[in-house]
Design a protein around this motif. Structure first.
Motif, PDB file in Angstrom:
ATOM      1  N   ALA A  27      -2.362  -6.139   3.058  1.00 59.81           N
ATOM      2  CA  ALA A  27      -1.109  -5.389   2.893  1.00 59.81           C
ATOM      3  C   ALA A  27       0.012  -5.963   3.751  1.00 59.81           C
ATOM      4  O   ALA A  27      -0.165  -6.210   4.936  1.00 59.81           O
ATOM      5  CB  ALA A  27      -1.331  -3.927   3.232  1.00 59.81           C
TER       6      ALA A  27
ATOM      7  N   GLN B 223      -2.385  -0.890  -3.654  1.00 61.67           N
ATOM      8  CA  GLN B 223      -3.393   0.039  -3.141  1.00 61.67           C
ATOM      9  C   GLN B 223      -2.702   1.390  -3.009  1.00 61.67           C
ATOM     10  O   GLN B 223      -1.573   1.463  -2.521  1.00 61.67           O
ATOM     11  CB  GLN B 223      -3.907  -0.426  -1.775  1.00 61.67           C
ATOM     12  CG  GLN B 223      -4.904   0.510  -1.133  1.00 61.67           C
ATOM     13  CD  GLN B 223      -5.266   0.111   0.304  1.00 61.67           C
ATOM     14  OE1 GLN B 223      -4.468  -0.473   1.029  1.00 61.67           O
ATOM     15  NE2 GLN B 223      -6.475   0.435   0.703  1.00 61.67           N
TER      16      GLN B 223
ATOM     17  N   THR C  91       0.857  -1.181   0.000  1.00 64.22           N
ATOM     18  CA  THR C  91       0.000   0.000   0.000  1.00 64.22           C
ATOM     19  C   THR C  91       0.891   1.228   0.000  1.00 64.22           C
ATOM     20  O   THR C  91       1.828   1.327   0.783  1.00 64.22           O
ATOM     21  CB  THR C  91      -0.908   0.016   1.243  1.00 64.22           C
ATOM     22  OG1 THR C  91      -1.795  -1.102   1.179  1.00 64.22           O
ATOM     23  CG2 THR C  91      -1.727   1.303   1.310  1.00 64.22           C
TER      24      THR C  91
END
Length: 191
Positions: free
Chosen positions: A93, A45, A4
């Motif tokens: 993540a 992300q 992320t």
């Protein structure tokens, strides 16, 4: 590895006196340039915090591919943005990589090297000191929930609670635009 990326762009730009995220930079806004960098990193992300000037940023910045995280407490410092965004990190993540929305001179290669560090925390070691991006392993994410103030991530980094990797990065710490003089340095090519 699921990564992320987080771009902090919620600040009120009080030292500059206008929304630094929207300053012109290479034919677009400063934040557009940083988001282009972040998109080039291949994050699974990509989070962007907004607070000060959020409406104008939504109108003027290309936020394609970004998950917006609104930080109503943005005026209390960037720690609140990290804290708010940490709660939006995808459950899968493995790590969070933190970038500053006003620092477009960070290199993709440096982001990728920081992202692959194996310690709980990692940071770039530039020729003149430590600087962003930072990496937080998923085991450290719960500690981000309680951050507050402007130097919160630095305090965590220097707390001694977790091993830290200092990832070598060429050149000086990239310009972080907080003042008019910083902006002028950035425009002059002193990235």
């Amino acid at each position: 590895m699921f990564l992320t990326g987080l771009v902090l762009a919620a600040g009120a730009s009080t030292r500059l006196g206008e929304a630094k995220q929207l300053l012109p930079y290479r034919g677009r806004t400063l934040l557009d340039a940083t988001l282009d960098l972040a998109r080039s990193c291949g994050f699974d992300q990509l989070l962007v915090t907004l607070g000060g000037a959020a409406a104008a940023i939504r109108d003027q910045v290309d936020l394609t591919g970004c998950q917006i995280v609104e930080n109503p407490a943005f005026s209390t410092g960037c720690g609140s943005s990290v804290s708010t965004a940490a709660r939006a990190v995808h459950a899968r993540a493995d790590a969070l990589v933190l970038l500053l929305g006003d620092q477009p001179g960070v290199r993709v290669a440096d982001v990728r090297r920081v992202a692959t560090a194996t310690t709980p925390l990692a940071v770039c070691r530039y020729a003149d000191g430590l600087g962003h991006p930072f990496r937080f392993d998923q085991k450290v994410l719960p500690e981000l929930y309680d951050l507050h103030g402007d130097k919160a991530v630095w305090k965590l980094l220097h707390s001694g609670r977790h091993p830290v990797t200092e990832v070598p990065a060429d050149g000086p710490v990239p310009v972080d635009v907080d003042t008019r003089a910083d902006y002028e340095r950035l425009l002059a090519g002193d990235v």
